[in-house]
Design an enzyme around this catalytic site. Sequence first.
Site, PDB file in Angstrom:
ATOM      1  N   TYR A   1       7.130  -9.812   7.229  1.00 21.85           N
ATOM      2  CA  TYR A   1       6.781  -8.406   7.420  1.00 21.85           C
ATOM      3  C   TYR A   1       7.238  -7.964   8.810  1.00 21.85           C
ATOM      4  CZ  TYR A   1       3.723  -8.090   3.315  1.00 21.85           C
ATOM      5  OH  TYR A   1       3.239  -8.068   2.032  1.00 21.85           O
TER       6      TYR A   1
ATOM      7  N   ASP B   1       0.815  -1.204   0.000  1.00 20.21           N
ATOM      8  CA  ASP B   1       0.000   0.000   0.000  1.00 20.21           C
ATOM      9  C   ASP B   1       0.857   1.266   0.000  1.00 20.21           C
ATOM     10  OD1 ASP B   1      -2.324  -1.492   0.041  1.00 20.21           O
ATOM     11  OD2 ASP B   1      -2.543  -1.411   2.221  1.00 20.21           O
TER      12      ASP B   1
END
Length: 267
Positions: free
Chosen positions: A109, A56
């Site tokens: 992540y 994003d």
Amino acid sequence: MRKVALKVAYIGTDFHGFQRQPDVNTVENELINALKSADLIDNLKDSGYAIAGRTDRGVHALGNVISFRTPEDVVINQINDQLPQSIRILAKAGVPFGFKPRYAKSRHYRYVIAGKEDLDLDKMEEASKILEGTHDYSNFSKRSERNPIRTIDEIKVSKKDNILIIDVIGESFLWNMVRKIASVLFLAGNDDMSIDDVRKFLGPSGNASITPMPPEGLILMDTVYQDVKFKYDDYAREKFLKALGEEYLYNGTIASVEKVMMDGLGE
């Protein structure tokens, strides 16, 4: 003709996400233009160009991956010469023609939270173990997800100096899933959520609403594949380290200025 996979790092601050879009600056737009300028690809469809995943707006990466076919020898820094300093190709690997970067063995992540000193790390660790494993993560993404079942291999909560680090490792993730996991752990650590409340988020029941943590704190650290070994370029790593250092100093200056301004208003 050969097929190559490239490991891509970027500072996501100034980009409208990874995926190419018309009329806005994205990481992928820059990558495609650089590959064309380096004469490695001409037509995206003919090259079989593909990506590991979209991040994003504001999200950063050290290990996103793209792949494509090309008749040319791929030289990492010839591509990097065509890219802004905030995007670097760090490594490359020759891969089979059937390789698809989307199907990774695991993704790592890391979510970073700065400046919060009084979090209950033991409670966060306890909550993290509840979220590990194979579950229905409907409440951690859009309710319209076709397959909300995912497996999280590991969640690790740690602290270095005044920075809280949440590492999440798994094969694949739903949209906003990692940022919502970070949000739940943060709320638990801040005593705004009980351990029983954390358990209730797993599964399809209820209409739970979790506000994701801001995207600026998220980094795609790595994408790992079975039997694919990337060779890193030392010069590319040094250049990206320099870019990160410059960004850190700039943001540190801005933060200091804002602190002085806040102090001035409070006088």
